[in-house]
Write a protein that holds these residues in place. Structure first.
Motif, PDB file in Angstrom:
ATOM      1  N   ASP A  44     -15.484 131.825 -32.818  1.00  0.00           N
ATOM      2  CA  ASP A  44     -16.487 132.456 -33.670  1.00  0.00           C
ATOM      3  C   ASP A  44     -17.482 131.406 -34.156  1.00  0.00           C
ATOM      4  OD1 ASP A  44     -17.876 133.926 -35.794  1.00  0.00           O
ATOM      5  OD2 ASP A  44     -16.283 135.397 -35.535  1.00  0.00           O
ATOM      6  N   ILE A  45     -18.769 131.668 -33.950  1.00  0.00           N
ATOM      7  CA  ILE A  45     -19.826 130.722 -34.309  1.00  0.00           C
ATOM      8  C   ILE A  45     -20.374 131.006 -35.702  1.00  0.00           C
ATOM      9  CG2 ILE A  45     -22.084 129.824 -33.596  1.00  0.00           C
ATOM     10  CD1 ILE A  45     -19.812 128.997 -31.808  1.00  0.00           C
ATOM     11  N   HIS A  46     -20.120 132.194 -36.251  1.00  0.00           N
ATOM     12  CA  HIS A  46     -20.615 132.608 -37.570  1.00  0.00           C
ATOM     13  C   HIS A  46     -22.145 132.527 -37.627  1.00  0.00           C
ATOM     14  CE1 HIS A  46     -19.822 133.741 -41.721  1.00  0.00           C
ATOM     15  NE2 HIS A  46     -20.779 132.923 -42.099  1.00  0.00           N
ATOM     16  N   GLY A  47     -22.757 133.134 -36.637  1.00  0.00           N
ATOM     17  CA  GLY A  47     -24.207 133.190 -36.569  1.00  0.00           C
ATOM     18  C   GLY A  47     -24.635 133.857 -35.280  1.00  0.00           C
ATOM     19  N   HIS A  48     -25.931 134.068 -35.144  1.00  0.00           N
ATOM     20  CA  HIS A  48     -26.486 134.732 -33.962  1.00  0.00           C
ATOM     21  C   HIS A  48     -26.676 133.700 -32.851  1.00  0.00           C
ATOM     22  CE1 HIS A  48     -29.188 138.207 -32.512  1.00  0.00           C
ATOM     23  NE2 HIS A  48     -29.032 137.372 -31.508  1.00  0.00           N
ATOM     24  N   ILE A  49     -25.961 133.864 -31.746  1.00  0.00           N
ATOM     25  CA  ILE A  49     -26.030 132.915 -30.625  1.00  0.00           C
ATOM     26  C   ILE A  49     -27.284 133.205 -29.811  1.00  0.00           C
ATOM     27  CG2 ILE A  49     -24.895 132.124 -28.514  1.00  0.00           C
ATOM     28  CD1 ILE A  49     -22.226 132.937 -29.847  1.00  0.00           C
ATOM     29  N   ILE A  50     -28.107 132.179 -29.586  1.00  0.00           N
ATOM     30  CA  ILE A  50     -29.364 132.359 -28.849  1.00  0.00           C
ATOM     31  C   ILE A  50     -29.485 131.418 -27.647  1.00  0.00           C
ATOM     32  CG2 ILE A  50     -30.611 133.247 -30.858  1.00  0.00           C
ATOM     33  CD1 ILE A  50     -31.868 130.454 -31.146  1.00  0.00           C
ATOM     34  N   GLY A  51     -28.421 130.731 -27.264  1.00  0.00           N
ATOM     35  CA  GLY A  51     -28.506 129.859 -26.090  1.00  0.00           C
ATOM     36  C   GLY A  51     -27.200 129.136 -25.838  1.00  0.00           C
ATOM     37  N   SER A  72     -26.137 146.425 -39.498  1.00  0.00           N
ATOM     38  CA  SER A  72     -26.938 145.616 -40.423  1.00  0.00           C
ATOM     39  C   SER A  72     -26.332 144.220 -40.508  1.00  0.00           C
ATOM     40  CB  SER A  72     -26.989 146.265 -41.806  1.00  0.00           C
ATOM     41  OG  SER A  72     -27.588 147.542 -41.740  1.00  0.00           O
ATOM     42  N   PRO A  73     -26.546 143.390 -39.489  1.00  0.00           N
ATOM     43  CA  PRO A  73     -25.983 142.039 -39.521  1.00  0.00           C
ATOM     44  C   PRO A  73     -26.642 141.207 -40.612  1.00  0.00           C
ATOM     45  CG  PRO A  73     -27.500 142.275 -37.673  1.00  0.00           C
ATOM     46  CD  PRO A  73     -27.331 143.642 -38.260  1.00  0.00           C
ATOM     47  N   PRO A  74     -26.006 140.133 -41.029  1.00  0.00           N
ATOM     48  CA  PRO A  74     -26.579 139.284 -42.081  1.00  0.00           C
ATOM     49  C   PRO A  74     -27.899 138.668 -41.629  1.00  0.00           C
ATOM     50  CG  PRO A  74     -24.269 138.765 -41.686  1.00  0.00           C
ATOM     51  CD  PRO A  74     -24.698 139.653 -40.581  1.00  0.00           C
ATOM     52  N   PRO A  75     -28.744 138.290 -42.582  1.00  0.00           N
ATOM     53  CA  PRO A  75     -29.968 137.566 -42.209  1.00  0.00           C
ATOM     54  C   PRO A  75     -29.616 136.241 -41.549  1.00  0.00           C
ATOM     55  CG  PRO A  75     -29.582 137.441 -44.575  1.00  0.00           C
ATOM     56  CD  PRO A  75     -28.596 138.436 -44.031  1.00  0.00           C
ATOM     57  N   ILE A  76     -30.478 135.791 -40.647  1.00  0.00           N
ATOM     58  CA  ILE A  76     -30.187 134.559 -39.910  1.00  0.00           C
ATOM     59  C   ILE A  76     -31.134 133.442 -40.345  1.00  0.00           C
ATOM     60  CG2 ILE A  76     -29.128 135.608 -37.899  1.00  0.00           C
ATOM     61  CD1 ILE A  76     -31.809 135.682 -36.530  1.00  0.00           C
ATOM     62  N   ALA A  77     -30.646 132.233 -40.281  1.00  0.00           N
ATOM     63  CA  ALA A  77     -31.417 131.066 -40.727  1.00  0.00           C
ATOM     64  C   ALA A  77     -32.562 130.770 -39.765  1.00  0.00           C
ATOM     65  CB  ALA A  77     -30.499 129.857 -40.845  1.00  0.00           C
ATOM     66  N   GLU A  78     -33.606 130.142 -40.283  1.00  0.00           N
ATOM     67  CA  GLU A  78     -34.691 129.680 -39.413  1.00  0.00           C
ATOM     68  C   GLU A  78     -34.277 128.432 -38.646  1.00  0.00           C
ATOM     69  OE1 GLU A  78     -38.316 129.126 -41.530  1.00  0.00           O
ATOM     70  OE2 GLU A  78     -38.727 131.274 -41.720  1.00  0.00           O
ATOM     71  N   GLU A  79     -33.421 127.625 -39.247  1.00  0.00           N
ATOM     72  CA  GLU A  79     -32.944 126.432 -38.550  1.00  0.00           C
ATOM     73  C   GLU A  79     -31.980 126.836 -37.435  1.00  0.00           C
ATOM     74  OE1 GLU A  79     -32.648 126.830 -41.814  1.00  0.00           O
ATOM     75  OE2 GLU A  79     -34.214 125.485 -42.570  1.00  0.00           O
ATOM     76  N   PHE A 127     -38.028 131.750 -35.815  1.00  0.00           N
ATOM     77  CA  PHE A 127     -38.552 132.548 -36.922  1.00  0.00           C
ATOM     78  C   PHE A 127     -38.354 134.049 -36.759  1.00  0.00           C
ATOM     79  CE2 PHE A 127     -41.231 128.782 -36.146  1.00  0.00           C
ATOM     80  CZ  PHE A 127     -40.895 128.045 -37.280  1.00  0.00           C
ATOM     81  N   THR A 128     -37.970 134.522 -35.572  1.00  0.00           N
ATOM     82  CA  THR A 128     -37.841 135.958 -35.354  1.00  0.00           C
ATOM     83  C   THR A 128     -36.604 136.496 -36.077  1.00  0.00           C
ATOM     84  OG1 THR A 128     -36.713 135.423 -33.281  1.00  0.00           O
ATOM     85  CG2 THR A 128     -39.034 136.038 -33.146  1.00  0.00           C
ATOM     86  N   PRO A 129     -36.661 137.754 -36.563  1.00  0.00           N
ATOM     87  CA  PRO A 129     -35.497 138.340 -37.230  1.00  0.00           C
ATOM     88  C   PRO A 129     -34.431 138.758 -36.228  1.00  0.00           C
ATOM     89  CG  PRO A 129     -37.289 139.935 -37.134  1.00  0.00           C
ATOM     90  CD  PRO A 129     -37.841 138.634 -36.596  1.00  0.00           C
ATOM     91  N   ASN A 130     -33.324 139.283 -36.754  1.00  0.00           N
ATOM     92  CA  ASN A 130     -32.175 139.661 -35.933  1.00  0.00           C
ATOM     93  C   ASN A 130     -32.533 140.548 -34.754  1.00  0.00           C
ATOM     94  OD1 ASN A 130     -29.444 138.771 -36.424  1.00  0.00           O
ATOM     95  ND2 ASN A 130     -29.669 139.530 -38.499  1.00  0.00           N
TER      96      ASN A 130
END
Length: 623
Positions: free
Chosen positions: A435-442, A470-477, A501-504
């Protein structure tokens, strides 16, 4: 004038410690004494830690032979000098992939073409050698490509034209001998991307919805082409069938061949390094450092006959919903999600999830905890992992799933639907989940397939997901995690510098790449980034005028890097060292360096022409 007495070495050293590294090198040219002091190991160790701001608890790279040369490697061998810009694409460039030999690379774009480029032309320039448009197959755009192991075939993944929320895609296989199309394979959802398992077989996906938020992902093994000799042999075989809950799906598949886990190209565990060195010294073994090479889905078990439907769906590209959902019509993945959102009934979602979890426990094949351990497989056995993104709490991918591919699963021989199973075992279990505890983008693998690098945008600490829609908001970093596929755990802290910068619901994939010493990634802040894998530091930013979607190191030379952007360009980057070597007339230029030499020659010719023109104006009063 009387000779001035020489300063003591200790005083010269103390002075040099207060100077920047370039001033130290210049001062070293003054006399023999200062030259010797300017190469002092203690001096360069102090300059190294202070200049790169590395914690002193981090030891020197185990392959480094001196602090001076290690400083020079990080300063001089980073591909950060732009030497060429390729503008043949007419829309956003989404992905880049090198051949294994490094002599070619491919690019995919929103202009719906896949282009092939030659990096070893006699004139030294990188030029396009082939372009294929996929519009005729109803593709909206090409999104990903990959060379097979012997560089004879190219896998190209694309997205179908259709409604905005359509999730269907396709994989095409192109022969690199004559650029003919050999086969096309359905791929759903399209962000499974697809990948090669070996020289002749590739992996694709299919998705069957069995509820508003519950689905089944089927991963298929496909032969890239059908020989005359294989007319009566299967060209497809089901690898795995995995249940998804809470609107999640399997995406971004890749294969890791764990052949050299005991001799990795990187050692991240500093404590283990220190212990190994201490043991070697106790045993009386002299340390021999390595030198840097600076050269060069519906549940078909509901009734009999549905198993054949899955096979038919794979070959004809048609998905069929469950009888329970037929009255609602045929939905795409996101349309199912929208339908569930419109209901606005959290209780129904929770009830469906509970029912799906109960069904999963009852109808999932039991996992074998030892299947990933080297003792179970045998120390000398080559284990193959299937890696992919998945989830269990929400629709955004937040977990890495790992499933071992057994030797008998490497070909399409045998039953089309894979190994025999009991009538109650609908689904395959995952061998391991991280589990990465965030939105995986790569995601990207190291060259030795020991380490998996993962781009993610973190969720807030301690957040609780009560609604999977409704997933949690994601960080810009963007955090770049490092996962050891031998220990199956995350190593050290994540790398950070790049931003998104894009949202979920608008988040998109940003491709990264890993070489022997470096890792690079794109970002939404109009830059590519390069880090050193050992020291965990950002070394360079590569500028574009729009989002950087993909980066790729040449496997033949990590001092060559490509970057692709929404500005429709591909930029070619070389290290300062390679640029200087190209400027030196005494050195013969290898094919990989001819590009820089050619470009620099053109620039110098233009500068000389301008200088001559100015001289004529000064002498004659007119040009």
């Amino acid at each position: 004038m009387a000779d001035v007495p020489a300063l003591p070495d200790s005083l010269v050293l103390e002075i040099f410690l207060q100077m920047p590294h370039n001033a130290v090198l210049s001062a070293g040219l003054t006399c023999h004494q200062w030259l010797a002091v300017s190469r002092d190991e203690f001096l360069w160790r102090e300059l190294f830690y202070s200049y790169y701001r590395i914690p002193r608890s981090v030891p020197r790279h185990p392959a480094a032979v001196s602090w001076y040369r290690e400083f020079k490697r990080l300063y001089d061998c980073i591909p950060c000098v732009e030497v060429q810009t390729l503008k043949e694409h007419h829309d956003q460039v989404l992905h880049l992939a090198f051949s294994h030999k490094g002599h070619r690379f491919s690019s995919c774009s929103k202009d719906c073409t896949v282009k092939l480029w030659d990096t070893e032309r006699l004139d030294g320039t990188i030029t396009m050698v082939h372009s294929s448009s996929m519009r005729q197959f109803n593709w909206g755009y090409t999104q990903f490509s990959q060379f097979n192991a012997d560089d004879t075939l190219l896998l190209v993944s694309g997205v179908y034209l259709g409604p905005h929320h359509s999730s269907s895609g396709e994989i095409a296989v192109i022969s690199l001998e004559n650029y003919t199309l050999l086969s096309r394979v359905r791929n759903k959802p399209y962000d499974v991307f697809g990948c090669w398992l070996n020289e002749t077989h590739l992996i694709s996906g299919n998705l069957h919805w069995i509820g508003n938020m519950t689905s089944c992902s089927v991963l298929w093994l496909n032969k890239a082409f059908q020989d005359v000799e294989s007319e009566n042999v299967n060209v497809v075989k089901r690898l795995f069938k995995i249940q998804n809950i809470n609107a999640s799906t399997i995406r971004t598949v890749m294969v890791a061949h764990c052949r050299r886990h005991d001799t990795p190209d990187l050692l991240l565990d500093y404590e283990a390094q220190s212990q190994a060195r201490a043991l070697a010294q106790q045993a009386g073994h002299k340390h021999q450092p390595l030198l840097f090479d600076l050269g060069g889905t519906d549940s078909e078990e509901e009734e009999e006959g549905c198993e054949e439907e899955d096979d038919e769906e794979q070959q004809h590209g048609e998905g069929r919903p469950l009888a329970a959902n037929l009255s609602q019509g045929k939905y795409t993945a996101l349309e199912h999600v929208i339908q569930g959102r419109r209901s606005g009934m959290t209780e129904e979602r929770e009830l469906e999830t509970k029912a799906a979890m109960m069904m999963g426990k009852t109808h999932t094949k039991a996992s074998n905890p030892s299947v990933l351990s080297s003792s179970a497989a045998g120390e000398a056995e080559d284990m193959t992992y299937l890696l992919f993104t998945t989830g269990s709490l929400t629709y955004s991918p937040h977990q890495i799933g790992i499933k071992r591919i057994m030797p008998d699963q490497m070909t399409t021989c045998g039953p089309v639907l894979g190994e025999e199973r009991s009538s109650d075992e609908f689904f395959d279990s995952l061998d391991h989940v991280i589990d990465i505890h965030g939105h995986i983008i790569g995601m990207g693998l190291s060259p030795d397939h020991r380490y998996l690098y993962v781009n993610s945008r973190a969720w807030p600490a301690g957040c609780v997901i009560s609604d999977p829609m409704s997933p949690p908001p994601i960080a810009e970093e963007i955090d770049l995690h490092v996962i050891d596929l031998k220990s199956l755990r995350e190593e050290r802290r994540s790398l950070r510098a790049h931003r998104a910068f894009t949202p979920n619901d608008e988040c998109f994939f940003i491709f990264l790449d890993v070489s022997r010493d470096f890792v690079a990634s794109g970002a939404e802040d109009k830059h590519g980034y390069i880090w050193d894998r050992h020291y965990n530091i950002c070394l360079a930013k590569l500028q574009h005028t729009d989002v950087v979607n993909s980066v790729a190191f040449s496997p033949a030379d990590q001092e060559l890097l490509l970057s692709a952007s929404d500005d429709s360009t591909i930029k070619v980057w070389r290290s300062p060292r390679m640029v200087r070597m190209a400027q030196s007339p005494q050195r013969p230029h290898r094919s990989g360096r001819n590009l820089i030499a050619n470009l620099l020659t053109r620039r110098n010719t233009n500068l000389n022409a301008n200088a001559n023109a100015n001289a004529n104006v000064n002498v004659n009063g007119k040009p």
